[in-house]
Design a protein around this motif. Sequence first.
Motif, mmCIF file in Angstrom:
data_model
loop_
_atom_site.group_PDB
_atom_site.id
_atom_site.type_symbol
_atom_site.label_atom_id
_atom_site.label_comp_id
_atom_site.label_asym_id
_atom_site.label_seq_id
_atom_site.Cartn_x
_atom_site.Cartn_y
_atom_site.Cartn_z
ATOM 1 N N HIS A 170 43.034 -16.141 -40.960
ATOM 2 C CA HIS A 170 41.444 -16.283 -41.409
ATOM 3 C C HIS A 170 40.745 -17.022 -40.750
ATOM 4 C CE1 HIS A 170 43.877 -16.061 -45.353
ATOM 5 N NE2 HIS A 170 44.332 -17.089 -44.607
ATOM 6 N N VAL A 171 38.842 -16.961 -41.041
ATOM 7 C CA VAL A 171 37.894 -17.925 -41.030
ATOM 8 C C VAL A 171 38.214 -18.694 -41.028
ATOM 9 C CG1 VAL A 171 35.070 -17.991 -40.769
ATOM 10 C CG2 VAL A 171 36.727 -16.062 -40.757
ATOM 11 N N ILE A 197 37.030 -20.880 -29.815
ATOM 12 C CA ILE A 197 38.158 -20.339 -30.769
ATOM 13 C C ILE A 197 38.778 -20.225 -28.776
ATOM 14 C CG2 ILE A 197 36.501 -18.210 -29.817
ATOM 15 C CD1 ILE A 197 38.323 -16.729 -31.644
ATOM 16 N N LEU A 198 39.957 -19.563 -28.441
ATOM 17 C CA LEU A 198 41.017 -20.147 -27.843
ATOM 18 C C LEU A 198 40.510 -18.675 -27.264
ATOM 19 C CD1 LEU A 198 44.701 -19.902 -30.000
ATOM 20 C CD2 LEU A 198 43.906 -22.021 -27.595
ATOM 21 N N PRO A 199 40.208 -18.600 -25.659
ATOM 22 C CA PRO A 199 39.380 -18.079 -24.449
ATOM 23 C C PRO A 199 39.562 -16.242 -24.638
ATOM 24 C CG PRO A 199 40.761 -19.964 -23.652
ATOM 25 C CD PRO A 199 41.242 -19.578 -24.933
ATOM 26 N N LYS A 200 38.643 -15.523 -24.390
ATOM 27 C CA LYS A 200 39.065 -13.832 -24.034
ATOM 28 C C LYS A 200 40.500 -13.985 -23.500
ATOM 29 C CE LYS A 200 34.011 -13.398 -23.801
ATOM 30 N NZ LYS A 200 33.152 -14.932 -23.662
ATOM 31 N N GLY A 201 40.888 -13.157 -24.023
ATOM 32 C CA GLY A 201 42.210 -12.412 -23.576
ATOM 33 C C GLY A 201 43.299 -13.375 -24.043
ATOM 34 N N THR A 202 43.045 -14.237 -25.123
ATOM 35 C CA THR A 202 44.407 -14.539 -25.668
ATOM 36 C C THR A 202 44.974 -13.193 -27.425
ATOM 37 O OG1 THR A 202 43.254 -16.404 -26.519
ATOM 38 C CG2 THR A 202 44.122 -17.297 -25.066
ATOM 39 N N GLY A 203 45.444 -13.802 -27.604
ATOM 40 C CA GLY A 203 46.159 -13.471 -28.885
ATOM 41 C C GLY A 203 44.828 -13.857 -30.173
ATOM 42 N N PRO A 204 44.338 -15.186 -30.452
ATOM 43 C CA PRO A 204 43.768 -15.083 -31.696
ATOM 44 C C PRO A 204 42.328 -14.202 -31.182
ATOM 45 C CG PRO A 204 45.005 -17.560 -31.218
ATOM 46 C CD PRO A 204 45.775 -16.259 -29.466
ATOM 47 N N PHE A 205 41.832 -14.681 -29.826
ATOM 48 C CA PHE A 205 40.850 -14.347 -29.506
ATOM 49 C C PHE A 205 41.140 -12.588 -30.293
ATOM 50 C CE2 PHE A 205 36.866 -12.315 -27.444
ATOM 51 C CZ PHE A 205 35.713 -13.360 -27.391
ATOM 52 N N GLU A 206 41.626 -12.106 -29.705
ATOM 53 C CA GLU A 206 41.397 -10.077 -29.442
ATOM 54 C C GLU A 206 41.759 -10.193 -31.301
ATOM 55 O OE1 GLU A 206 40.349 -8.183 -27.251
ATOM 56 O OE2 GLU A 206 40.672 -10.137 -26.803
ATOM 57 N N HIS A 207 42.521 -10.972 -31.726
ATOM 58 C CA HIS A 207 42.559 -10.158 -33.618
ATOM 59 C C HIS A 207 41.051 -11.290 -33.867
ATOM 60 C CE1 HIS A 207 45.356 -11.949 -36.509
ATOM 61 N NE2 HIS A 207 44.802 -10.379 -36.909
ATOM 62 N N MET A 208 40.592 -11.717 -33.924
ATOM 63 C CA MET A 208 38.994 -11.952 -34.590
ATOM 64 C C MET A 208 38.450 -11.544 -34.420
ATOM 65 S SD MET A 208 35.913 -13.342 -32.785
ATOM 66 C CE MET A 208 36.667 -14.198 -31.869
ATOM 67 N N LYS A 209 38.420 -10.526 -32.617
ATOM 68 C CA LYS A 209 37.637 -9.581 -32.395
ATOM 69 C C LYS A 209 37.584 -7.924 -33.489
ATOM 70 C CE LYS A 209 36.755 -7.370 -27.716
ATOM 71 N NZ LYS A 209 36.965 -7.127 -26.765
ATOM 72 N N LYS A 210 39.187 -7.558 -33.287
ATOM 73 C CA LYS A 210 39.766 -6.926 -34.256
ATOM 74 C C LYS A 210 38.833 -6.930 -35.509
ATOM 75 C CE LYS A 210 43.372 -6.197 -35.879
ATOM 76 N NZ LYS A 210 45.051 -6.139 -36.092
ATOM 77 N N VAL A 211 38.890 -7.938 -36.091
ATOM 78 C CA VAL A 211 38.154 -7.880 -37.679
ATOM 79 C C VAL A 211 36.899 -7.890 -37.689
ATOM 80 C CG1 VAL A 211 38.118 -9.813 -39.321
ATOM 81 C CG2 VAL A 211 40.064 -9.496 -38.240
ATOM 82 N N LEU A 217 31.158 -4.734 -37.407
ATOM 83 C CA LEU A 217 30.360 -6.152 -36.408
ATOM 84 C C LEU A 217 30.639 -6.886 -35.311
ATOM 85 C CD1 LEU A 217 30.477 -8.383 -39.270
ATOM 86 C CD2 LEU A 217 28.430 -7.593 -39.295
ATOM 87 N N ALA A 218 29.464 -7.439 -34.359
ATOM 88 C CA ALA A 218 29.715 -7.859 -32.639
ATOM 89 C C ALA A 218 30.136 -9.254 -32.817
ATOM 90 C CB ALA A 218 28.218 -7.212 -31.953
ATOM 91 N N LEU A 219 30.981 -9.508 -31.938
ATOM 92 C CA LEU A 219 30.954 -11.325 -31.796
ATOM 93 C C LEU A 219 30.079 -11.734 -32.907
ATOM 94 C CD1 LEU A 219 33.112 -11.106 -28.056
ATOM 95 C CD2 LEU A 219 34.419 -10.557 -31.254
ATOM 96 N N PRO A 220 30.857 -13.062 -32.942
ATOM 97 C CA PRO A 220 30.017 -14.122 -33.921
ATOM 98 C C PRO A 220 29.720 -14.947 -32.283
ATOM 99 C CG PRO A 220 32.298 -15.163 -33.911
ATOM 100 C CD PRO A 220 32.435 -12.866 -33.675
ATOM 101 N N ASN A 221 28.731 -16.104 -32.649
ATOM 102 C CA ASN A 221 28.650 -16.871 -31.596
ATOM 103 C C ASN A 221 29.350 -18.408 -31.094
ATOM 104 O OD1 ASN A 221 26.210 -18.200 -29.686
ATOM 105 N ND2 ASN A 221 25.548 -19.790 -31.451
ATOM 106 N N VAL A 222 30.210 -17.110 -30.201
ATOM 107 C CA VAL A 222 31.066 -18.424 -29.381
ATOM 108 C C VAL A 222 30.694 -19.382 -28.258
ATOM 109 C CG1 VAL A 222 33.589 -18.235 -28.042
ATOM 110 C CG2 VAL A 222 32.923 -16.560 -29.645
ATOM 111 N N VAL A 223 30.719 -20.287 -29.224
ATOM 112 C CA VAL A 223 29.890 -21.511 -28.445
ATOM 113 C C VAL A 223 31.265 -21.662 -27.526
ATOM 114 C CG1 VAL A 223 28.417 -23.677 -27.887
ATOM 115 C CG2 VAL A 223 28.188 -22.206 -29.575
#
Length: 302
Positions: A170-171, A197-211, A217-223
Amino acid sequence: MTFDLRSLVAFNAIVSSGSLGRAAEALNVTQPALSRTIRRLEEEVGAPVFERHSKGMQLTDVGRALQPHALLLQRESEHANEEIKAMLGLAKGTIRVGAVGSIACLVLPLAIGSTCKKWPNLQVQVIEGVWDRLADALVSREIDLALGVDTEDTDEIVAVKDCRWEDTSHVVAGRRHPLRKKAKLKLADTLQERWAILPKGTGPFEHMKKVFARHSLALPNVVVETRSVTALKSLIGHSGFLGWMPEPMYDAERKAGLIDALEIPGASDKRTLTAFRRRAGMLPGPSIKLLEELRAMTGQQH
C-alpha cells in the motif's frame, strides 16, 4: 592440487580481518604459527596469496582467484560436519537463511520462533537484504534458504513450489499526515508529496512504479532512496514522508499507531512470495525444519 582445510580456514580468516594479528586472535593461534600455515598454502599454490604491508595483508591476483573457492570449500566442510554431528546427536545444527525486509519483519521471526520451540538445539543465522544480495549469498553458500518475491528460476537457484504466499502493498503514511484529512483521496494527490522508498531496481520500487503506471501516472516525488528499512520507517512515521510497503513490513508500526495505509482506491497491489534454494545438492537438515514451519504458516492462506 589438494588443499589442506586448515590452510584455507587461515586464509579466509586473514581475508576477513585484513590483518595477520586479528586473524591469529580470531583463530586462537600465534602469529608465527599462522604465518607458517600461510607459507605452506603458498607452497601448495606455487605463488604468494598475500602482499604484506605495514597496514595489513592484501590479496595478490592469485589470492583473489583462490578466495571464492577457499570460502566455498570451508563452508562445505562446515555444513558436512554439522549434518553428520546433528544426525549423531552430538552438536547443534545451524539454520542459515536470508530474507527481504518485509519477510524479515514478521513472517521469518514467527517461523524461527516456532522452529526453535520444536527444535531447541538449533541455532539460526539471518541476513536481510534485497534480492541480488540474497541470490549471491545463496549461490556462495553463505545461506541455504532465501525468502523473497517470486521470480523465475535460474541455472543455480530454484523456488520451493509448495512454499508460497501473498501479501499486499500500500501507499503508507504517518498517522498524522495531512493527506488523511483530504476527502476522496486519489493516487494523483500523492505525486507532489515527499516520498521515501527502497532504491530503483529493487522489488518494492518496481512494484510501486507498476501501480502508478497502471493509473497512467508518472513517478511521484521520490526524495529519499535507502536500503535501510529502519530509516525508511522512521522517515514515514516521524518525518512526513510517504512510502510504499507490504503490510508485514509495517505491522508493528501500524499496531503502535505510527504508520498505516492511506485509503486510496486502486492504490494497493498483491505480490507472491516464496522460498528459494540452490538447484544442486540437498537442503541441510536444520533448514528443512524451518522450511516445514514456513510451509505450515503459508499453507494457512490457501
